[in-house]
Motif scaffolding. Structure first.
Motif, mmCIF file in Angstrom:
data_model
loop_
_atom_site.group_PDB
_atom_site.id
_atom_site.type_symbol
_atom_site.label_atom_id
_atom_site.label_comp_id
_atom_site.label_asym_id
_atom_site.label_seq_id
_atom_site.Cartn_x
_atom_site.Cartn_y
_atom_site.Cartn_z
ATOM 1 N N ARG A 38 53.474 30.166 37.644
ATOM 2 C CA ARG A 38 54.714 29.422 37.870
ATOM 3 C C ARG A 38 55.742 30.285 38.600
ATOM 4 N NH1 ARG A 38 58.373 26.362 33.229
ATOM 5 N NH2 ARG A 38 59.970 25.574 34.679
ATOM 6 N N LEU A 39 55.812 31.570 38.210
ATOM 7 C CA LEU A 39 56.739 32.479 38.869
ATOM 8 C C LEU A 39 56.380 32.631 40.344
ATOM 9 C CD1 LEU A 39 59.083 34.490 38.607
ATOM 10 C CD2 LEU A 39 57.395 36.253 38.039
ATOM 11 N N ARG A 40 55.091 32.717 40.642
ATOM 12 C CA ARG A 40 54.663 32.856 42.030
ATOM 13 C C ARG A 40 55.020 31.615 42.836
ATOM 14 N NH1 ARG A 40 48.390 32.628 43.421
ATOM 15 N NH2 ARG A 40 48.901 30.469 42.895
ATOM 16 N N LEU A 41 54.801 30.440 42.258
ATOM 17 C CA LEU A 41 55.127 29.201 42.957
ATOM 18 C C LEU A 41 56.631 29.078 43.193
ATOM 19 C CD1 LEU A 41 52.712 26.704 41.160
ATOM 20 C CD2 LEU A 41 52.498 27.618 43.480
ATOM 21 N N GLU A 42 57.423 29.460 42.168
ATOM 22 C CA GLU A 42 58.875 29.421 42.336
ATOM 23 C C GLU A 42 59.313 30.383 43.429
ATOM 24 O OE1 GLU A 42 61.524 27.732 40.821
ATOM 25 O OE2 GLU A 42 59.908 26.373 40.289
ATOM 26 N N PHE A 43 58.655 31.535 43.485
ATOM 27 C CA PHE A 43 59.001 32.555 44.479
ATOM 28 C C PHE A 43 58.668 32.075 45.882
ATOM 29 C CE2 PHE A 43 57.848 36.366 46.922
ATOM 30 C CZ PHE A 43 59.032 37.067 46.833
ATOM 31 N N LEU A 44 57.452 31.551 46.049
ATOM 32 C CA LEU A 44 57.010 31.145 47.377
ATOM 33 C C LEU A 44 57.685 29.865 47.850
ATOM 34 C CD1 LEU A 44 53.170 31.867 47.184
ATOM 35 C CD2 LEU A 44 54.923 33.231 48.299
ATOM 36 N N ARG A 45 58.087 29.015 46.902
ATOM 37 C CA ARG A 45 58.694 27.746 47.292
ATOM 38 C C ARG A 45 59.978 27.965 48.083
ATOM 39 N NH1 ARG A 45 62.070 23.977 44.617
ATOM 40 N NH2 ARG A 45 62.150 25.309 42.775
ATOM 41 N N GLY A 46 60.691 29.047 47.795
ATOM 42 C CA GLY A 46 61.936 29.279 48.498
ATOM 43 C C GLY A 46 61.798 30.194 49.697
ATOM 44 N N CYS A 47 60.895 31.167 49.660
ATOM 45 C CA CYS A 47 60.901 32.203 50.691
ATOM 46 C C CYS A 47 59.837 32.020 51.756
ATOM 47 C CB CYS A 47 60.746 33.584 50.048
ATOM 48 S SG CYS A 47 59.097 33.891 49.386
ATOM 49 N N TRP A 48 58.843 31.198 51.516
ATOM 50 C CA TRP A 48 57.789 31.039 52.522
ATOM 51 C C TRP A 48 58.250 30.059 53.584
ATOM 52 C CZ3 TRP A 48 53.465 33.458 53.746
ATOM 53 C CH2 TRP A 48 52.603 32.843 54.639
ATOM 54 N N PRO A 49 58.108 30.366 54.883
ATOM 55 C CA PRO A 49 57.603 31.620 55.473
ATOM 56 C C PRO A 49 58.709 32.585 55.879
ATOM 57 C CG PRO A 49 57.683 29.937 57.155
ATOM 58 C CD PRO A 49 58.275 29.312 55.906
ATOM 59 N N LEU A 50 59.866 32.500 55.233
ATOM 60 C CA LEU A 50 60.980 33.378 55.582
ATOM 61 C C LEU A 50 60.655 34.839 55.308
ATOM 62 C CD1 LEU A 50 63.984 33.384 56.507
ATOM 63 C CD2 LEU A 50 64.593 33.415 54.084
ATOM 64 N N LEU A 51 59.989 35.096 54.182
ATOM 65 C CA LEU A 51 59.720 36.466 53.779
ATOM 66 C C LEU A 51 58.921 37.254 54.807
ATOM 67 C CD1 LEU A 51 60.118 38.578 51.565
ATOM 68 C CD2 LEU A 51 58.027 37.737 50.503
ATOM 69 N N PRO A 52 57.765 36.761 55.284
ATOM 70 C CA PRO A 52 57.023 37.551 56.276
ATOM 71 C C PRO A 52 57.777 37.721 57.587
ATOM 72 C CG PRO A 52 56.011 35.394 55.958
ATOM 73 C CD PRO A 52 57.014 35.553 54.880
ATOM 74 N N CYS A 53 58.533 36.694 58.011
ATOM 75 C CA CYS A 53 59.312 36.819 59.248
ATOM 76 C C CYS A 53 60.372 37.907 59.110
ATOM 77 C CB CYS A 53 59.966 35.493 59.606
ATOM 78 S SG CYS A 53 58.836 34.265 60.282
ATOM 79 N N ALA A 54 61.091 37.888 57.983
ATOM 80 C CA ALA A 54 62.109 38.905 57.757
ATOM 81 C C ALA A 54 61.492 40.297 57.666
ATOM 82 C CB ALA A 54 62.892 38.588 56.486
ATOM 83 N N ALA A 55 60.316 40.395 57.015
ATOM 84 C CA ALA A 55 59.646 41.690 56.890
ATOM 85 C C ALA A 55 59.222 42.224 58.256
ATOM 86 C CB ALA A 55 58.432 41.554 55.972
ATOM 87 N N LEU A 56 58.721 41.348 59.122
ATOM 88 C CA LEU A 56 58.306 41.783 60.455
ATOM 89 C C LEU A 56 59.501 42.191 61.314
ATOM 90 C CD1 LEU A 56 55.519 39.133 61.183
ATOM 91 C CD2 LEU A 56 55.200 41.592 60.828
#
Length: 389
Positions: free
Chosen positions: A19-37
């Motif tokens: 559930r924590l993973r789904l909550e995490f990915l629901r907001g940041c995907w795909p923002l997280l990899p773009c920001a990391a790159l």
């Protein structure tokens, strides 16, 4: 029985983690990899600019602080940021006034508050985030402005900090205020007959403002206007930044000289290449290919936020997310436009890439606020939904 009990606890833990993973990915995907790159591009560029055999520790510290600020902002959630938008705006106004009174003068301008330990704070960077928050709240509570009078109060909200930033003086940062304001006015439903005259007003007022701007700013405008016909004296003086920036971008070719091998960078000919003129380093060493990849990645930060905004019905959330997208687009367009000669030379970093610590943390704050808003579950019923119907 003990095995069954242990298995039940394990299942509960796995369900909680899932559930924590789904909550995490629901907001940041795909923002997280773009920001990391994008951050990865910034690390490589700062490493190349520094000329050392390791990543500059100061840049890694700024990234760490920006990540901490982003996580803090995301955890607060959309509702808390809405409630605290006005206090945050007023705090940033107070900091801008503090800069004018107590800020140390550097190169004929006061832009930073000097903190213990050698740190500095540029209040104008955080004001841009505060402005998006408070304008999103205002237009959510006063939707569809139909008259010029309806934009008087939000106009003052934008013009007061813009005036304080201009007094520092910091023309580059102040120029980001107008696009943010006009874009949010349009997204809030302001009709063209009201918005177009306001868009034309800055151009019509430019001749009136000309006698009041600083001499060095006049020189930059005239240099930009005659950039194809600069004398050798101008190339060594007021046109130095623009001239060497265009050389770096033009000589990069398709594939560039290679990381850390750009002549303008290595020979220390490109000024402010760690901050406002970091894009020419990328164009010189990465060429057209590297520049195109970076521009696509950085633009994706804005497109992701705008995509989230398009799928939200709550007016505040929609405008806040759109403001985040506009924030990144405005910085990219102005910075790259300046370094390529499209706009007159002015100082403005590329958040998450340039060296400025305040810019980095403000960008982390903006991403965290947007992430928290994107993760927020919309209410089942909303008065605004009925009003829109």
């Amino acid at each position: 029985m003990e095995g069954t009990h242990a298995g039940g606890i394990l299942n509960l833990v796995l369900r909680a983690l899932r559930r924590l993973r789904l909550e995490f990915l629901r907001g940041c995907w795909p923002l997280l990899p773009c920001a990391a790159l994008v951050l990865g591009f910034g690390i490589l560029l700062q490493w190349s600019v520094d000329g050392a055999e390791r990543v500059p520790p100061g840049h890694l510290l700024r990234i760490g602080l920006s990540l901490a600020v982003g996580v803090f902002a995301a955890v607060q959630g959309e509702r808390r940021w809405r409630a605290q938008s006005w206090p945050f705006y007023l705090l940033c106004l107070l900091l801008l006034l503090t800069v004018l009174v107590l800020g140390r003068e550097v190169n004929a301008s006061r832009r930073w508050i000097h903190l213990p330990g050698g740190f500095t704070l540029q209040a104008s960077e955080f004001m841009k985030v505060a402005l998006i928050l408070v304008l999103a709240r205002w237009f959510a509570e006063h939707p569809r402005p139909q008259r010029f009078a309806d934009l008087l109060y939000p106009g003052l909200i934008a013009l007061v900090p813009m005036a304080l930033i201009l007094v520092e003086p910091d023309l580059g940062t102040s120029l980001t205020v107008l696009p943010i304001f006009f874009a949010l006015c349009w997204l809030a439903g302001t009709p063209k007959r009201v918005l177009l005259p306001l868009l034309l007003a800055p151009a019509l007022l430019a001749p009136v403002a000309w006698p009041f701007i600083e001499n060095y700013q006049k020189e930059r405008v005239l240099t930009w206007w005659n950039q194809e016909h600069l004398t050798d004296q101008q190339k060594a003086a007021e046109g130095y930044h623009l001239w060497h920036s265009k050389i770096a971008i033009g000589t990069g070719g398709v594939s560039g000289f290679g990381w850390g091998k750009g002549p303008e960078n290595r020979l220390d000919l490109l000024p402010e290449r760690h901050n406002d003129f970091v894009f020419p380093v990328l164009a010189e060493e990465g060429g057209l290919v590297g520049s195109a990849v970076f521009l696509v990645l950085y633009s994706s930060l804005g497109f992701i936020a705008l995509g989230w905004a398009a799928s939200r019905r709550d007016p505040f959330t929609r405008l806040l997310l759109a403001g985040c997208g506009i924030y990144f687009f405005v910085h990219l367009v102005i910075n790259v436009g300046v370094t390529t000669g499209l706009w007159p030379t002015t100082g403005l970093p590329i958040p998450l890439v340039s060296q400025g610590g305040s810019s980095m943390m403000a960008a982390g704050l903006m991403l965290g606020v947007a992430w928290g808003a994107a993760r927020a579950r919309p209410p089942v019923f909303s008065d605004r939904d009925f009003a829109d119907g």
